[in-house]
Design a protein around this motif. Structure first.
Motif: not given
Length: 339
Positions: A126, A136, A166, A168, A239
């Protein structure tokens, strides 16, 4: 997937390892039995044979005998055990960061089980894809072998997981108009039991806040570290495919204590962010916002849209109402001592 990143020097024929790709830091507090289970799981997936990875155990108990007992594990596993007698998980983590040789630092708990041999490398991938990524986290699921009805109840409520999707947080999202008023909901992103942060980022922001997590005070150091990383201009990612298993509480009173503890954490760390960084978004979230968020769960329970009984949710609300007060009181004491 397992890329070699380390730098090796030879001086007078002796091999010196100067840098690792990953440092895994595991703080512990007199919890060797669960720690041994965790280390066995790391052994099964081959982490101790990977030259890119180092594993550091930080014994945070003040008693030197406890440290020496934990240090005996060095004879069985390729690990290094250090002693940080200053109380608080943040102190243990910061000590580990100082000792770390890895480009990336992963922190987890001593009561987790790892089954995915590519766990750590999934994190690295990632960061390879996004140079602006500063944080992360991954999924924390229930370890079924030690579970019962109370563990399952905790898991249904969400446990320590941040969901199946997921997430972000780009700079566009973090700097959007709504977040001029609404705080970043760090409890939906940050997972201290399963997270990776580049060492350079941790050094930039000054590591973990040692004010948080001490006995008699609120916790929330994982949420505060996420806040500092976002504030520094980095992006954040969750994630769920980067997963591990956690030994959830197995008694009713343990679940209720957890809910109370996390309730205190959520409003306490928000008050700390306001007091330290003068971010007014977190002031109203500490005083009103998170309490309303918890009360909303009670109404959901009435209409059978939430798994936890109201008596359990009430424990979280009591924690909410106390957390910001405890933080404010201790912060003022801390400031007076500095003067």
């Amino acid at each position: 997937m397992n890329k070699t990143f380390h730098i090796t020097l030879y001086i007078n024929g002796i091999k010196y390892q100067k840098e690792k790709l990953i440092t895994l830091i595991i703080p512990t507090y007199d919890n060797d039995e669960k720690l041994k289970m965790m280390l066995k799981s790391l052994e099964k997936i081959g982490i101790f044979h990977d030259e890119n990875i180092e594993v550091l155990i930080i014994q945070n108990h003040f008693d030197i005998q406890k440290f020496q007992n934990t240090q005996k594990l060095e004879k069985k596993y390729a690990i290094k055990v250090y002693h940080e007698p200053r109380q608080g998980k943040a102190c243990a983590l910061n000590y580990g960061i100082k000792k770390a040789q890895g480009k990336f630092i992963v922190s987890t708990d001593d009561d987790v089980i790892i089954t995915d041999k590519n766990w750590l490398y999934k994190f690295v991938e990632e960061f390879d894809k996004n140079p602006r990524l500063g944080y992360c986290s991954g999924k924390v699921s229930m370890y079924k072998e030690t579970s019962n009805k109370y563990s399952q109840l905790w898991e249904k409520k969400g446990g320590l997981s941040k969901g199946e999707q997921k997430k972000y947080w780009s700079r566009k999202y973090l700097e959007s108009k709504k977040h001029k008023i609404i705080p970043w909901k760090l409890h939906k992103m940050c997972a201290g039991a399963n997270q990776m942060i580049p060492k350079k980022v941790l050094l930039e922001i000054g590591g973990y806040s040692e004010f948080l997590g001490k006995k008699g005070n609120v916790d929330g150091l994982t949420l505060e570290i996420g806040y500092k990383i976002a504030r520094q201009g980095y992006e954040l990612l969750y994630n769920p495919e980067i997963f591990l298993f956690h030994q959830h509480p197995t008694k009713e009173d343990e679940v209720k204590k957890k809910l109370y503890y996390y309730g205190m954490q959520d409003t306490g760390v928000s008050m700390y962010i306001y007091l330290k960084y003068h971010d007014f978004r977190y002031l109203w979230w500490a005083l009103i916002g998170h309490e309303m968020y918890t009360i909303k769960k009670m109404f959901k329970r009435i209409f059978k849209k939430y798994d936890l009984p109201i008596s359990y949710v009430w424990c979280g609300l009591k924690g909410n109402l106390k957390g910001w007060r405890v933080c404010r009181k201790n912060y003022k004491k801390c400031q007076r001592r500095k003067l």
